[in-house]
Design a protein around this motif. Structure first.
Motif: not given
Length: 316
Positions: A140-144, A149-153, A160-176
């Protein structure tokens, strides 16, 4: 009447079905590409193929087990996620694909956590929970979220790292929060959703909102769903719940004696009731009440209040 605090202390070490592990995650290796390549090529390495939240399992004399493949037998395509190493030095990877590999020898069958999570060993339960959560997040997180822009593993599946702006994204955990609330008569508050099977009752639960403490979330959710005011709250235990990306934080609490009247919201809950241990036991024996499943922390909370494992239900 069982003492809740003593019960929590005496059974706090009990493993929850999805909060078990037998593998060290070894996060220090996630960005070490030479180490990961060597680990993948090692003959002792084991790979867990996964697709759509399912993996292959097989029933053995020891119980239900995951089917883990040597890396040289794993499919050549798919996303690799490094899951960790065990005390013997064996490395474990998940391999996520569009579908599971073709038919395996023997009696292997595809299964998900809801079906087999409570049956697996500590090691296998931990591996499958980890792999299921990562697979869903990557899907579900293939785009920044910053630039589109697309992200890559990266990070062996944990970034996941953006192929354009290099932003790094980390797995989401929702507290309940998930909570068992009792009244002055030591009855517990259970509710049921309209979409559940007839007779299914469970503890109340809900997501934590931005800027809210866990204790505030417990009180808010109980009042919103059932109209009951919460006086005191105590933390019990937590459990990952990758359906798709939650962390369930379990609490026991007591209701304000002046605020125990039930008024359900009609959205989250269709019904709610105060129930005694005797009523729960009789309802289960008659097949009128189905308790929470063994895979859920809700079952653990109910049993803490009940004082012992729940008896079999007539329809369980």
């Amino acid at each position: 009447m069982p003492d809740i605090e003593d019960s929590v202390r005496s059974r706090g070490a009990r493993h929850l079905a999805l909060a078990r592990a037998g593998v060290e995650r070894a996060a220090q290796h996630r960005f070490d590409e030479p180490w990961l390549a060597a680990a993948w090529s090692h003959p002792n390495t084991r790979v867990l193929p996964i697709s759509g939240g399912e993996a292959f399992v097989v029933d053995t004399e020891r119980g239900t087990e995951l089917v883990l493949l040597p890396s040289f037998e794993a499919p050549e395509t798919g996303d690799r996620y490094f899951l960790g190493t065990d005390e013997d030095g064996t490395s474990y990877f998940a391999l996520a694909g569009e579908s599971l590999p073709g038919r395996l020898d023997g009696d292997a069958r595809p299964a998900g956590l809801r079906e087999v999570g409570a049956m697996l060993s500590d090691r296998d339960a931990g591996l499958l929970v980890h792999a299921v959560a990562l697979e869903h997040w990557h899907r579900l997180h293939s785009f920044c979220s910053r630039c589109g822009h697309p992200t890559e593993k990266a990070g062996a599946g944990h970034v996941r790292r953006c192929t354009s702006c290099a932003a790094e994204h980390y797995p989401r955990t929702d507290p309940a929060v998930i909570m068992l609330i009792t009244d002055e008569q030591d009855r517990c508050l259970l509710g049921r959703q309209a979409i559940w099977p007839e007779g299914r009752w469970s503890t109340l639960a809900g997501f934590v909102e931005p800027g809210e403490s866990l204790e505030q979330a417990v009180a808010r959710e109980v009042f919103e769903e059932a109209g009951v005011r919460v006086a005191d709250v105590g933390y019990v235990a937590s459990q990952p719940w990758p359906f798709p990306s939650s962390l369930m934080l379990g609490f026991m609490g007591t209701a304000d004696p002046a605020g125990t009247a039930i008024t359900v919201d009609g959205e989250e809950l269709a019904e709610a009731r105060w129930i005694s241990r005797e009523e729960l036991r009789a309802g289960m024996a008659a097949g009128e009440i189905l308790p929470p499943s063994g895979i859920s922390i809700a079952r653990h909370l109910v049993e803490l209040w009940y004082g012992e494992p729940l008896p079999p239900a007539a329809r369980w």
